[in-house]
Design a protein around this motif. Structure first.
Motif, short mmCIF file in Angstrom:
data_model
loop_
_atom_site.label_atom_id
_atom_site.label_comp_id
_atom_site.label_asym_id
_atom_site.label_seq_id
_atom_site.Cartn_x
_atom_site.Cartn_y
_atom_site.Cartn_z
N TYR A 148 0.80 -1.19 0.01
CA TYR A 148 0.04 0.05 0.04
C TYR A 148 0.80 1.33 0.21
O TYR A 148 0.33 2.23 0.40
CB TYR A 148 -0.87 0.04 1.26
N HIS A 149 1.79 1.24 -0.47
CA HIS A 149 2.95 2.33 -0.66
C HIS A 149 3.65 2.31 -1.69
O HIS A 149 4.76 1.92 -1.60
CB HIS A 149 3.71 2.83 0.65
N VAL A 150 3.51 2.79 -3.08
CA VAL A 150 4.14 2.58 -4.03
C VAL A 150 4.10 3.72 -4.81
O VAL A 150 3.22 4.44 -5.25
CB VAL A 150 3.30 1.35 -5.10
N HIS A 151 5.41 4.33 -5.58
CA HIS A 151 5.48 5.48 -6.62
C HIS A 151 5.48 5.06 -7.64
O HIS A 151 5.72 3.94 -8.20
CB HIS A 151 6.61 6.25 -5.76
N THR A 152 5.55 6.27 -8.67
CA THR A 152 5.67 6.04 -10.12
C THR A 152 6.86 6.99 -10.62
O THR A 152 6.92 7.90 -9.72
CB THR A 152 4.24 6.24 -11.01
N ASP A 190 1.29 7.74 -5.31
CA ASP A 190 2.33 8.75 -5.56
C ASP A 190 2.39 9.99 -4.66
O ASP A 190 1.45 10.10 -4.35
CB ASP A 190 2.56 8.93 -6.91
N HIS A 191 3.50 10.49 -4.76
CA HIS A 191 3.49 11.84 -3.94
C HIS A 191 2.69 13.16 -4.57
O HIS A 191 2.74 13.47 -5.59
CB HIS A 191 4.91 12.43 -4.03
N ILE A 192 1.74 13.60 -3.51
CA ILE A 192 1.13 14.68 -4.05
C ILE A 192 1.92 15.81 -4.42
O ILE A 192 2.98 15.92 -3.83
CB ILE A 192 0.03 15.20 -2.63
N LEU A 207 -2.79 7.82 -2.79
CA LEU A 207 -1.87 9.10 -2.65
C LEU A 207 -1.19 9.18 -1.66
O LEU A 207 -1.61 9.02 -0.51
CB LEU A 207 -2.81 10.38 -3.08
N GLU A 208 -0.03 9.62 -1.82
CA GLU A 208 0.88 9.87 -0.25
C GLU A 208 0.59 11.49 -0.26
O GLU A 208 1.34 11.98 -1.25
CB GLU A 208 2.14 9.43 -0.53
N ALA A 209 -0.03 11.90 0.67
CA ALA A 209 -0.28 13.19 0.94
C ALA A 209 0.69 13.68 1.96
O ALA A 209 0.44 13.41 3.18
CB ALA A 209 -1.58 13.65 1.17
N SER A 241 5.88 -1.33 1.12
CA SER A 241 7.17 -1.28 0.88
C SER A 241 7.73 0.16 0.67
O SER A 241 9.12 0.38 0.51
CB SER A 241 7.43 -1.93 -0.32
N ASP A 242 6.99 1.21 0.32
CA ASP A 242 7.51 2.48 -0.13
C ASP A 242 8.19 2.24 -1.37
O ASP A 242 9.25 2.85 -1.47
CB ASP A 242 8.16 3.11 0.92
N ALA A 243 7.82 1.38 -2.32
CA ALA A 243 8.48 0.98 -3.37
C ALA A 243 8.69 2.36 -4.51
O ALA A 243 7.90 3.17 -4.80
CB ALA A 243 7.99 -0.34 -4.23
N HIS A 244 9.80 2.51 -4.57
CA HIS A 244 10.44 3.66 -5.87
C HIS A 244 10.84 2.66 -7.01
O HIS A 244 11.20 3.35 -8.16
CB HIS A 244 11.24 4.36 -5.26
N ALA A 245 10.80 1.50 -7.07
CA ALA A 245 11.47 0.81 -8.36
C ALA A 245 10.42 -0.51 -8.39
O ALA A 245 9.96 -0.95 -7.33
CB ALA A 245 12.83 0.46 -8.35
#
Ligand SMILES: [Zn+2]
Ligand SMILES: [Zn+2]
Length: 274
Positions: free
Chosen positions: A7-11, A40-42, A87-89, A230-234
């Motif tokens: 539940y924590h994944v970026h693009t 993703d980050h707001i 969204l990560e706000a 995981s706060d995945a960035h890849a």
């Protein structure tokens, strides 16, 4: 097949993540995860336009495209895995009205609440490590937890991220800031927020999951629900380290985790293995 979510994944839009968004979803399927929440980050709504670093968060003009992409992924992978719109706000005190306007623009499944901005600057950016000696580790921790508690009670967020973030570079107060921690946990309970158990800390200098075991046990005792991330960035980081965070959860007395759909919580028993 663990059935846990990530539940924590970026693009790529946030400027410091890479890879095709589809590959994040494929990785989640490969790991046997039940759900992936794209979060993703707001845009940095709380900073003057000239100070909105495109390497830290998506630009304003990318916001609608981000939502459209996640909704398209949800359709594409329907039947294989649930793709949630998240969204990560950032929470920044005094900018609540702007945040409310941003959140109105999407039909979110979940909104992560993050405190990255503490006492006038970033608490977790590469240059932030020097702040602890200069400004005082105790002071920064107390201020961080004060803001986290305020975020939890604000009603904007479903999940509080990286609960003990100030430890990222290894700075720890001489003794735990128990009063500040207790207040943040009480606020999570009152604000009906879940807390993520994040493997990201294991990849950072501190080499410890967020939150650490002592805090996670207190969070569980307080009746605050948890979820996994995981706060995945890849793509390779999706579901990363879940053997360790699942073991941590079990050791700390976690019996259930939550998932979200249209911001409603669903409770599930903790699986036996990943
Ligand atoms: Zn990020
Ligand atoms: Zn993140």
């Amino acid at each position: 097949m663990s059935g846990l979510p990530d539940y924590h994944v970026h693009t790529y839009r946030c400027g410091h993540a890479g890879g095709d968004s589809r590959d994040f979803v494929r990785k989640a399927i490969e790991h046997g995860l039940s759900e992936i929440g794209m979060t993703d980050h707001i845009p940095l709504y709380f900073l003057p336009v000239a100070e909105r670093d495109p390497k830290l968060a998506m630009k304003e003009e990318e916001f609608d495209g981000y939502i459209a992409e996640v909704l398209a992924l949800r359709e594409e992978f329907r039947g294989s895995i649930a793709v949630r719109l998240g969204l990560e706000a950032d929470y920044r005190e005094g900018h609540e009205e702007e945040l409310a306007r941003w959140l109105e623009r999407g039909d979110w499944d979940l909104v992560l609440g993050s405190v990255h901005w503490v006492a006038g600057g970033w608490i977790d950016a590469p240059g932030s490590a020097a702040r602890f000696e200069k400004e005082g580790t105790e002071r920064l921790y107390d201020e961080y937890y004060r803001l986290l508690a305020k975020a939890a009670r604000s009603g904007f967020f479903d999940v509080l991220t990286h609960f003990d973030l100030p430890k990222k570079f290894g700075h720890r107060p001489a003794a735990p800031r128990e009063a500040a921690e207790r207040e943040a946990i009480a606020a999570a309970k009152e604000g009906h927020c879940a807390v993520e158990i994040s493997s990201a800390g294991l990849r950072k200098p501190v080499a410890e999951a967020y939150p650490q075991a002592r805090l996670l046990s207190a969070i569980v005792s307080a009746g605050v629900p948890v979820t996994f991330s995981s706060d995945a960035h890849a793509p390779a980081e999706v579901g990363w380290g879940y053997d360790k965070t699942l073991a941590l959860a079990r050791d700390c007395g976690v019996e259930q985790f939550v998932t979200f759909e249209s911001r409603r919580k669903l409770f599930h028993p903790l699986p036996a293995s990943v």
